[in-house]
Motif scaffolding. Structure first.
Motif, PDB file in Angstrom:
ATOM      1  N   ASN A   1     -41.788  16.884 -37.429  1.00 35.82           N
ATOM      2  CA  ASN A   1     -41.021  16.034 -38.348  1.00 35.82           C
ATOM      3  C   ASN A   1     -41.851  15.540 -39.524  1.00 35.82           C
ATOM      4  O   ASN A   1     -41.440  14.664 -40.264  1.00 35.82           O
ATOM      5  CB  ASN A   1     -40.375  14.849 -37.608  1.00 35.82           C
ATOM      6  N   TRP A   2     -43.041  16.134 -39.685  1.00 40.58           N
ATOM      7  CA  TRP A   2     -43.843  15.871 -40.886  1.00 40.58           C
ATOM      8  C   TRP A   2     -44.803  17.031 -41.082  1.00 40.58           C
ATOM      9  O   TRP A   2     -45.332  17.586 -40.112  1.00 40.58           O
ATOM     10  CB  TRP A   2     -44.655  14.582 -40.740  1.00 40.58           C
ATOM     11  N   GLU A   3     -45.015  17.430 -42.321  1.00 40.87           N
ATOM     12  CA  GLU A   3     -46.045  18.405 -42.655  1.00 40.87           C
ATOM     13  C   GLU A   3     -46.567  18.102 -44.040  1.00 40.87           C
ATOM     14  O   GLU A   3     -45.866  17.500 -44.861  1.00 40.87           O
ATOM     15  CB  GLU A   3     -45.519  19.839 -42.564  1.00 40.87           C
ATOM     16  N   ASP A   4     -47.814  18.492 -44.292  1.00 38.72           N
ATOM     17  CA  ASP A   4     -48.392  18.230 -45.607  1.00 38.72           C
ATOM     18  C   ASP A   4     -47.888  19.253 -46.617  1.00 38.72           C
ATOM     19  O   ASP A   4     -47.158  20.189 -46.275  1.00 38.72           O
ATOM     20  CB  ASP A   4     -49.915  18.189 -45.546  1.00 38.72           C
ATOM     21  N   LYS A   5     -48.255  19.070 -47.879  1.00 44.68           N
ATOM     22  CA  LYS A   5     -47.695  19.909 -48.939  1.00 44.68           C
ATOM     23  C   LYS A   5     -48.126  21.362 -48.821  1.00 44.68           C
ATOM     24  O   LYS A   5     -47.417  22.265 -49.285  1.00 44.68           O
ATOM     25  CB  LYS A   5     -48.078  19.353 -50.314  1.00 44.68           C
ATOM     26  N   GLU A   6     -49.287  21.610 -48.190  1.00 46.84           N
ATOM     27  CA  GLU A   6     -49.739  22.986 -47.999  1.00 46.84           C
ATOM     28  C   GLU A   6     -49.107  23.630 -46.765  1.00 46.84           C
ATOM     29  O   GLU A   6     -49.314  24.813 -46.512  1.00 46.84           O
ATOM     30  CB  GLU A   6     -51.266  23.040 -47.847  1.00 46.84           C
ATOM     31  N   LYS A   7     -48.361  22.813 -45.985  1.00 50.30           N
ATOM     32  CA  LYS A   7     -47.781  23.249 -44.708  1.00 50.30           C
ATOM     33  C   LYS A   7     -48.870  23.686 -43.733  1.00 50.30           C
ATOM     34  O   LYS A   7     -48.680  24.561 -42.894  1.00 50.30           O
ATOM     35  CB  LYS A   7     -46.749  24.365 -44.914  1.00 50.30           C
ATOM     36  N   SER A   8     -50.022  23.042 -43.870  1.00 55.48           N
ATOM     37  CA  SER A   8     -51.152  23.303 -42.984  1.00 55.48           C
ATOM     38  C   SER A   8     -51.125  22.368 -41.778  1.00 55.48           C
ATOM     39  O   SER A   8     -51.308  22.799 -40.641  1.00 55.48           O
ATOM     40  CB  SER A   8     -52.464  23.122 -43.762  1.00 55.48           C
ATOM     41  N   ASP A   9     -50.898  21.090 -42.021  1.00 57.36           N
ATOM     42  CA  ASP A   9     -50.881  20.046 -40.997  1.00 57.36           C
ATOM     43  C   ASP A   9     -49.440  19.801 -40.571  1.00 57.36           C
ATOM     44  O   ASP A   9     -48.653  19.208 -41.309  1.00 57.36           O
ATOM     45  CB  ASP A   9     -51.511  18.768 -41.568  1.00 57.36           C
ATOM     46  N   GLN A  10     -49.088  20.272 -39.376  1.00 64.38           N
ATOM     47  CA  GLN A  10     -47.733  20.092 -38.845  1.00 64.38           C
ATOM     48  C   GLN A  10     -47.782  19.091 -37.702  1.00 64.38           C
ATOM     49  O   GLN A  10     -48.550  19.257 -36.752  1.00 64.38           O
ATOM     50  CB  GLN A  10     -47.166  21.426 -38.362  1.00 64.38           C
ATOM     51  N   ARG A  11     -46.938  18.052 -37.789  1.00 67.06           N
ATOM     52  CA  ARG A  11     -47.003  16.953 -36.834  1.00 67.06           C
ATOM     53  C   ARG A  11     -45.666  16.708 -36.145  1.00 67.06           C
ATOM     54  O   ARG A  11     -44.606  16.839 -36.752  1.00 67.06           O
ATOM     55  CB  ARG A  11     -47.423  15.664 -37.548  1.00 67.06           C
ATOM     56  N   ILE A  12     -45.770  16.300 -34.887  1.00 68.91           N
ATOM     57  CA  ILE A  12     -44.617  15.775 -34.165  1.00 68.91           C
ATOM     58  C   ILE A  12     -44.918  14.308 -33.894  1.00 68.91           C
ATOM     59  O   ILE A  12     -45.768  13.974 -33.070  1.00 68.91           O
ATOM     60  CB  ILE A  12     -44.365  16.507 -32.847  1.00 68.91           C
ATOM     61  N   MET A  13     -44.257  13.447 -34.636  1.00 64.81           N
ATOM     62  CA  MET A  13     -44.429  12.007 -34.472  1.00 64.81           C
ATOM     63  C   MET A  13     -43.479  11.548 -33.371  1.00 64.81           C
ATOM     64  O   MET A  13     -42.266  11.721 -33.474  1.00 64.81           O
ATOM     65  CB  MET A  13     -44.110  11.283 -35.780  1.00 64.81           C
ATOM     66  N   GLY A  14     -44.019  10.970 -32.304  1.00 67.41           N
ATOM     67  CA  GLY A  14     -43.171  10.580 -31.188  1.00 67.41           C
ATOM     68  C   GLY A  14     -42.909  11.726 -30.234  1.00 67.41           C
ATOM     69  O   GLY A  14     -41.822  11.866 -29.695  1.00 67.41           O
ATOM     70  N   VAL A  15     -43.922  12.550 -29.999  1.00 68.02           N
ATOM     71  CA  VAL A  15     -43.757  13.738 -29.160  1.00 68.02           C
ATOM     72  C   VAL A  15     -43.392  13.379 -27.724  1.00 68.02           C
ATOM     73  O   VAL A  15     -42.777  14.175 -27.008  1.00 68.02           O
ATOM     74  CB  VAL A  15     -45.044  14.602 -29.198  1.00 68.02           C
ATOM     75  N   GLU A  16     -43.715  12.170 -27.287  1.00 67.94           N
ATOM     76  CA  GLU A  16     -43.403  11.762 -25.918  1.00 67.94           C
ATOM     77  C   GLU A  16     -41.903  11.706 -25.643  1.00 67.94           C
ATOM     78  O   GLU A  16     -41.474  11.702 -24.485  1.00 67.94           O
ATOM     79  CB  GLU A  16     -44.055  10.405 -25.596  1.00 67.94           C
ATOM     80  N   ARG A  17     -41.099  11.677 -26.698  1.00 69.15           N
ATOM     81  CA  ARG A  17     -39.639  11.693 -26.506  1.00 69.15           C
ATOM     82  C   ARG A  17     -39.167  13.027 -25.944  1.00 69.15           C
ATOM     83  O   ARG A  17     -38.102  13.102 -25.322  1.00 69.15           O
ATOM     84  CB  ARG A  17     -38.930  11.426 -27.835  1.00 69.15           C
ATOM     85  N   PHE A  18     -39.952  14.065 -26.157  1.00 72.71           N
ATOM     86  CA  PHE A  18     -39.578  15.409 -25.722  1.00 72.71           C
ATOM     87  C   PHE A  18     -40.301  15.841 -24.458  1.00 72.71           C
ATOM     88  O   PHE A  18     -39.855  16.753 -23.765  1.00 72.71           O
ATOM     89  CB  PHE A  18     -39.855  16.415 -26.845  1.00 72.71           C
ATOM     90  N   ASP A  19     -41.400  15.171 -24.159  1.00 74.77           N
ATOM     91  CA  ASP A  19     -42.154  15.504 -22.952  1.00 74.77           C
ATOM     92  C   ASP A  19     -43.012  14.303 -22.572  1.00 74.77           C
ATOM     93  O   ASP A  19     -43.981  13.968 -23.262  1.00 74.77           O
ATOM     94  CB  ASP A  19     -43.041  16.732 -23.200  1.00 74.77           C
ATOM     95  N   LYS A  20     -42.658  13.664 -21.466  1.00 78.13           N
ATOM     96  CA  LYS A  20     -43.337  12.436 -21.033  1.00 78.13           C
ATOM     97  C   LYS A  20     -44.817  12.670 -20.716  1.00 78.13           C
ATOM     98  O   LYS A  20     -45.623  11.727 -20.725  1.00 78.13           O
ATOM     99  CB  LYS A  20     -42.619  11.857 -19.809  1.00 78.13           C
ATOM    100  N   ARG A  21     -45.199  13.919 -20.474  1.00 71.52           N
ATOM    101  CA  ARG A  21     -46.588  14.212 -20.131  1.00 71.52           C
ATOM    102  C   ARG A  21     -47.538  13.739 -21.224  1.00 71.52           C
ATOM    103  O   ARG A  21     -48.695  13.380 -20.950  1.00 71.52           O
ATOM    104  CB  ARG A  21     -46.748  15.722 -19.912  1.00 71.52           C
ATOM    105  N   PHE A  22     -47.079  13.721 -22.460  1.00 69.96           N
ATOM    106  CA  PHE A  22     -47.950  13.297 -23.553  1.00 69.96           C
ATOM    107  C   PHE A  22     -48.320  11.815 -23.424  1.00 69.96           C
ATOM    108  O   PHE A  22     -49.444  11.426 -23.743  1.00 69.96           O
ATOM    109  CB  PHE A  22     -47.290  13.581 -24.901  1.00 69.96           C
TER     110      PHE A  22
END
Length: 251
Positions: free
Chosen positions: A65-86
């Motif tokens: 749900n976020w990436e930098d302008k170069e599309k190099s840094d791809q982030r999942i903010m709040g990844v624990e919503r999809f997998d509690k293991r995090f």
């Protein structure tokens, strides 16, 4: 003045929170330097499992749900919503005790972020260059490398001691920048280097945990090759900033 009032609150909190002898030694390094490292925090098998989950969530489930302008840094903010293991990765008494003493024993608002940073031409590394997350408060983060990370594939870089309130004022003043400035150019850092303020690189094997005060100056080094995986726990003793809540609500 507000840059020192919050620090008084933290210093009082420290007095009332005791740690074991070994944790006190770790805490002293963190308090003095703004950063401390725990090796072998996660096993190789756990890192392999987490890396596969990150790839699946980004490439198959499109949860970034976020990436930098170069599309190099791809982030999942709040990844624990999809997998509690995090979330479970950081449920360790030592870390809870460190946060309670360094920040607050009662208030913690936060979430888990995972990111995959790929080498691309002109990439800025994780975090988009040199910056602080906060100026007038402490902020603690727990970041664990999920693959082996070297200088070439984006290791963490930190200006040791820059988290201290007096240093925040001194460094910005040396650069003739307003105290509120929290992003720094390459030229700014070069100037600080000339004044004797040098950053430290933190290459390490997968499973290594870096505990750091993100109000200090830091970055993920730009990648010259390869890929870097990490999982980071963000924490505040105040409400999560609105611009970050908006990202969390993006998925």
């Amino acid at each position: 003045m507000k840059y020192y009032l919050s620090e008084i609150k933290y210093l009082i909190n420290e007095k009332f929170n005791k740690l074991s002898k070994s944790d006190e030694e770790f805490y002293e390094v963190l308090s003095n330097d703004g950063i401390a490292v725990i090796e072998d925090f996660l096993s190789d098998d756990t890192c392999k499992e987490i890396r596969n989950k990150i790839d699946h969530l980004i490439d198959v489930k499109s949860k970034a749900n976020w990436e930098d302008k170069e599309k190099s840094d791809q982030r999942i903010m709040g990844v624990e919503r999809f997998d509690k293991r995090f979330t479970d990765l950081f449920e360790v008494e030592k870390l809870n005790s460190i946060y309670a003493k360094y920040i607050d024993s009662k208030n913690m608002h936060g979430f888990i972020m995972t990111n995959r940073v790929n080498h691309m031409e002109n990439n800025s590394g994780s975090g988009g260059g040199w910056h602080r997350d906060m100026m007038n408060r402490r902020q603690l983060k727990f970041m664990v490398y999920i693959n082996d990370v070297s200088e070439s594939n984006g290791c963490f870089e930190y200006l040791v001691g820059s988290h201290k309130p007096s240093m925040k004022r001194k460094l910005n003043s040396s650069l003739k920048l307003p105290l509120s400035t929290y992003r720094y150019s390459k030229e700014n850092i070069t100037e600080l280097n000339k004044l004797g303020y040098n950053s430290t690189l933190y290459p390490a094997k997968r499973g290594t945990l870096i505990v750091f005060d993100s109000s200090g100056i830091h970055r993920g080094k730009p990648l010259s090759s390869g890929v870097r995986y990490a999982v980071t726990k963000y924490m505040w003793d105040t409400a999560i900033p609105k611009h970050i809540l908006d990202l969390l609500n993006n998925n």
